[in-house]
Write an enzyme that holds these catalytic residues in place. Structure first.
Site, PDB file in Angstrom:
ATOM      1  N   SER A 150      17.489   1.790  -2.679  1.00 18.29           N
ATOM      2  CA  SER A 150      16.046   1.558  -2.683  1.00 18.29           C
ATOM      3  C   SER A 150      15.358   2.800  -2.096  1.00 18.29           C
ATOM      4  O   SER A 150      16.030   3.713  -1.629  1.00 18.29           O
ATOM      5  CB  SER A 150      15.706   0.303  -1.878  1.00 18.29           C
TER       6      SER A 150
ATOM      7  N   LEU B 184      13.832   5.214  -3.557  1.00 18.36           N
ATOM      8  CA  LEU B 184      14.115   6.460  -4.279  1.00 18.36           C
ATOM      9  C   LEU B 184      12.844   7.112  -4.795  1.00 18.36           C
ATOM     10  O   LEU B 184      12.907   8.156  -5.430  1.00 18.36           O
ATOM     11  CB  LEU B 184      15.004   6.166  -5.496  1.00 18.36           C
TER      12      LEU B 184
ATOM     13  N   GLY C 114       8.293   4.339  -7.517  1.00 14.07           N
ATOM     14  CA  GLY C 114       6.844   4.204  -7.677  1.00 14.07           C
ATOM     15  C   GLY C 114       6.194   5.552  -7.981  1.00 14.07           C
ATOM     16  O   GLY C 114       5.260   5.633  -8.783  1.00 14.07           O
TER      17      GLY C 114
ATOM     18  N   GLU D  53      18.028 -11.397  -7.050  1.00 11.34           N
ATOM     19  CA  GLU D  53      16.728 -11.915  -7.465  1.00 11.34           C
ATOM     20  C   GLU D  53      16.055 -11.090  -8.567  1.00 11.34           C
ATOM     21  O   GLU D  53      15.017 -11.469  -9.076  1.00 11.34           O
ATOM     22  CB  GLU D  53      15.802 -12.088  -6.249  1.00 11.34           C
TER      23      GLU D  53
ATOM     24  N   PRO E 185      27.562   7.175  -8.899  1.00 11.89           N
ATOM     25  CA  PRO E 185      26.639   6.067  -8.620  1.00 11.89           C
ATOM     26  C   PRO E 185      25.695   5.800  -9.795  1.00 11.89           C
ATOM     27  O   PRO E 185      25.388   4.646 -10.104  1.00 11.89           O
ATOM     28  CB  PRO E 185      25.866   6.544  -7.386  1.00 11.89           C
TER      29      PRO E 185
ATOM     30  N   CYS F 258     -12.102  -0.659  10.119  1.00  9.08           N
ATOM     31  CA  CYS F 258     -11.928  -2.095  10.321  1.00  9.08           C
ATOM     32  C   CYS F 258     -11.669  -2.418  11.799  1.00  9.08           C
ATOM     33  O   CYS F 258     -12.592  -2.321  12.598  1.00  9.08           O
ATOM     34  CB  CYS F 258     -10.822  -2.596   9.400  1.00  9.08           C
TER      35      CYS F 258
ATOM     36  N   HIS G  26     -12.198  -0.455   4.316  1.00  7.98           N
ATOM     37  CA  HIS G  26     -11.008   0.406   4.239  1.00  7.98           C
ATOM     38  C   HIS G  26     -11.228   1.454   3.150  1.00  7.98           C
ATOM     39  O   HIS G  26     -10.638   1.370   2.069  1.00  7.98           O
ATOM     40  CB  HIS G  26      -9.771  -0.436   3.912  1.00  7.98           C
TER      41      HIS G  26
ATOM     42  N   GLU H  58     -10.037   4.215   2.803  1.00  9.92           N
ATOM     43  CA  GLU H  58      -8.800   4.927   2.439  1.00  9.92           C
ATOM     44  C   GLU H  58      -8.224   4.421   1.119  1.00  9.92           C
ATOM     45  O   GLU H  58      -7.510   5.132   0.422  1.00  9.92           O
ATOM     46  CB  GLU H  58      -7.752   4.802   3.559  1.00  9.92           C
TER      47      GLU H  58
HETATM   48  N1  GLN Z   1      -8.090  -8.131  12.862  1.00 13.65           N
HETATM   49  C1  GLN Z   1      -9.393  -7.717  12.477  1.00 13.65           C
HETATM   50  C2  GLN Z   1     -10.123  -8.780  11.659  1.00 13.65           C
HETATM   51  O1  GLN Z   1      -9.515  -9.668  11.142  1.00 13.65           O
HETATM   52  C3  GLN Z   1      -9.346  -6.399  11.711  1.00 13.65           C
HETATM   53  C4  GLN Z   1      -8.597  -6.479  10.419  1.00 13.65           C
HETATM   54  C5  GLN Z   1      -8.281  -5.122   9.852  1.00 13.65           C
HETATM   55  O2  GLN Z   1      -8.316  -4.129  10.557  1.00 13.65           O
HETATM   56  N2  GLN Z   1      -7.921  -5.075   8.600  1.00 13.65           N
HETATM   57  O3  GLN Z   1     -11.308  -8.725  11.526  1.00 13.65           O
END
Ligand code: GLN
Length: 559
Positions: free
Chosen positions: A13, A15, A18, A149, A190, A380, A506, A508
């Site tokens: 796994s 490797l 993705g 699986e 392998p 967050c 988020h 990112e």
């Molecule tokens: N634990 C926090 C919440 O539920 C922040 C969650 C997070 O950072 N994704 O609001």
């Protein structure tokens, strides 16, 4: 007619299956084909949402609120398309649908079995991605050939070629060609075993992607071709690359996409890789550098912050800078305050997370960056801890906290919203997926995004508490972005600081290598200013010591 590519893995796994799949997606897209991607995961959890990041890495959230495998993040970053929850299915979710149908009586008294009912459901999930505007669906099967699986998935994709026709399916198998030190040789055994296993399930690969530490020679490729019964042009080598984003170029030079197009009888033109090549050149040419600290709870498994790391690197790409990540265990921050480790950072990210452990360290890091002019981006939970720092240490609200972390806090500056409190059994339901926010005109975030209406993905329960909002009005902590109905605070920023910005979202998750998420781009920009002395905030050990002592005294120990 939509064509299908199935990617399986063998030997070991991790490797980079993705990345191989994503690279193919990028190459086909560069040939003008319309591509979408999918991951089928053989584990039993219905989705990775409930899995510990230590176990499974980051949970990647799609615009439509799907909690999915982190490989979807690679897919989005490489093919530059937003995917949906339909792009990830697990054994658990497949059984759930079949069992629900069984309970409804849809099977009319017949025996429900792995073949055909589970395999049919798997095929239905694959077909769900077929659309008018999709030329190729790339489906990656998680796990490794030989796992118990994985069998229903292999059976489903085997049948799939029969269902849609030979020329419409290409099977790719990713294996490892290890280098055995003592004999000084690269070994094909392998790979042979893994292909034998795959063939025992009725699947003959069309292309074998051989991962190796150093490039493998023509002789070895010929050997793999003849022993595994794959065209010589179908044996492609993905030797370790200096940087992830180089992999599509390496695989293109190996003839990967040409072979796949040949198998699928796809008559697509040569790929236009100028933009991607320019990106890779820019990454390689980078002469500037910055050190960014990630203040996390899961730092021993960097995959837990995969998109945060990638977005930070994308910020570096934008500025032609190498980003060195300093992984800082949140629980250790208080012990590091007096050392130079934090002060030596050019910037920091306080990422998301759940649960109490390490949160006081995140508050301490927020305070340190605020008081020392270190650029800091909060995501967050990061936003929540930066607000807690400001409440306690600037506004003097002793004991302020998030109610998630201290249910008895006198100042729950972060709390569940009223409508969430009704469902407190489960701690409220999560706000998941894309939400629009309005940014205050003239704010730093509006300037950074270059507009005042933005959409970012969310995954959290707790929010900035509107009941305590009056404490923040008119202070230097500007509540610079809100939900369109003004109920929720989405962005905050400090006025008198080079970059102390946080969001409840988020960002990112939407960052792309050639289009860094704006907040990460600016974080790295501000970090470069610090690194290159344009915005010097010199380290004063005495002042920091005093701050550390004060912080320890002011911080109530919460459960
Ligand atoms: N634990 C926090 C919440 O539920 C922040 C969650 C997070 O950072 N994704 O609001």
């Amino acid at each position: 007619m939509t064509k299908h590519v199935f990617v399986t893995g063998g030997v070991a796994s991790s490797l980079g299956k993705g990345i191989s799949a994503s690279s193919l997606g990028r190459l086909l897209k560069a040939r003008g084909l319309r591509v979408t991607m999918q991951k089928l995961d053989p584990y039993i959890n219905v989705d990775p949402g409930t899995m510990n990041p230590f176990e499974h890495g980051e949970v990647f959230v799609t615009d439509d609120g799907g909690e999915t495998d982190l490989d979807l993040g690679h897919y989005e970053r490489f093919i530059d398309e937003n995917l949906s929850r339909a792009s990830n299915a697990t054994t658990g979710s497949i059984y759930s649908s079949v069992l629900a149908q069984e309970r409804r009586g849809d099977y009319l008294g017949r025996t429900v079995q792995v073949i055909p009912h589970i395999t049919d459901e798997i095929k239905r999930r694959i077909r769900a991605l077929v659309a008018e505007d999709v030329d190729v669906v790339i489906t990656e099967i998680g796990g490794t050939v030989g796992d118990i699986e994985i069998l229903p998935f292999l059976e489903a994709i085997r049948q799939f070629r029969l269902d849609v026709g030979r020329d419409n399916v290409c099977y790719i198998h990713v294996t490892l060609v290890p280098f055995i030190g003592p004999s000084g040789e690269q070994k094909t055994k392998p790979t042979q075993h893994s292909v034998t296993e795959l063939r025992s399930r009725g699947i003959q690969p069309d292309v074998i992607v051989c991962r190796s530490e150093s490039p493998i020679g023509e002789g070895l490729k010929r050997k793999i071709s003849s022993l595994c019964d794959v065209q010589p042009s179908g044996v492609v080598n993905a030797a370790d690359a200096g940087n992830l984003y180089e992999v599509p170029l390496i695989l293109h030079d190996e003839g990967f996409d040409a072979e796949v197009c040949q198998v699928l009888r796809l008559d697509a033109g040569e790929p236009d890789l100028t933009e991607w090549q320019a990106l890779v050149d820019k990454i390689e040419r980078a002469e500037r550098s910055v050190r960014i600290g990630i203040i996390g709870k899961y730092v021993s498994l960097p995959d837990a912050y995969l998109s945060v790391v990638e977005a930070t690197r994308h910020g570096g790409f934008h500025h032609g800078a190498r980003v060195e990540i300093d992984w800082i265990q949140a629980e250790e921050v208080e012990g590091l305050l007096a050392s130079s480790r934090l002060a030596d950072l050019d910037g920091m990210v306080i990422p998301g997370g759940f649960g109490e452990r390490g949160t006081e360290g995140k508050v301490a890091a927020a305070r340190f960056s605020r008081e020392n002019g270190i650029p800091c981006l909060g995501l967050c939970l990061g936003l929540q801890m930066m607000v807690v720092d400001y409440a306690r240490n600037v506004l003097g609200l002793a004991g302020a906290n998030s109610r998630e972390l201290d249910p008895a806090t006198p100042y729950p500056v972060i709390d569940l919203m009223d409508d969430q409190r009704d469902v407190t059994d489960k701690g409220g339901t999560m706000r998941l997926g894309a939400y629009v926010a309005e940014l205050q005109p003239g704010s730093k975030v509006a300037e950074i995004y270059g507009r005042t209406v933005v959409s970012e993905r969310h995954r959290h329960r707790y929010e900035f508490n509107p009941r305590l909002r009056h404490h923040f009005e008119g202070t230097t902590l500007r509540l610079s972005g809100e939900s369109p109905d003004h109920r929720l605070v989405e962005f905050v920023e400090l006025d008198d600081h080079p970059f102390w910005v946080a969001t409840q979202a988020h960002p990112e998750l939407k960052s792309r290598p050639n289009r860094a998420a704006p907040l990460f781009r600016e974080l790295v920009g501000a970090a470069l200013d610090r690194a290159e002395g344009r915005n010097p905030h010199l380290f004063d050990a005495d002042a920091v010591d005093a701050a550390a002592v004060a912080a320890a005294a002011a911080t109530p120990a919460s459960a």
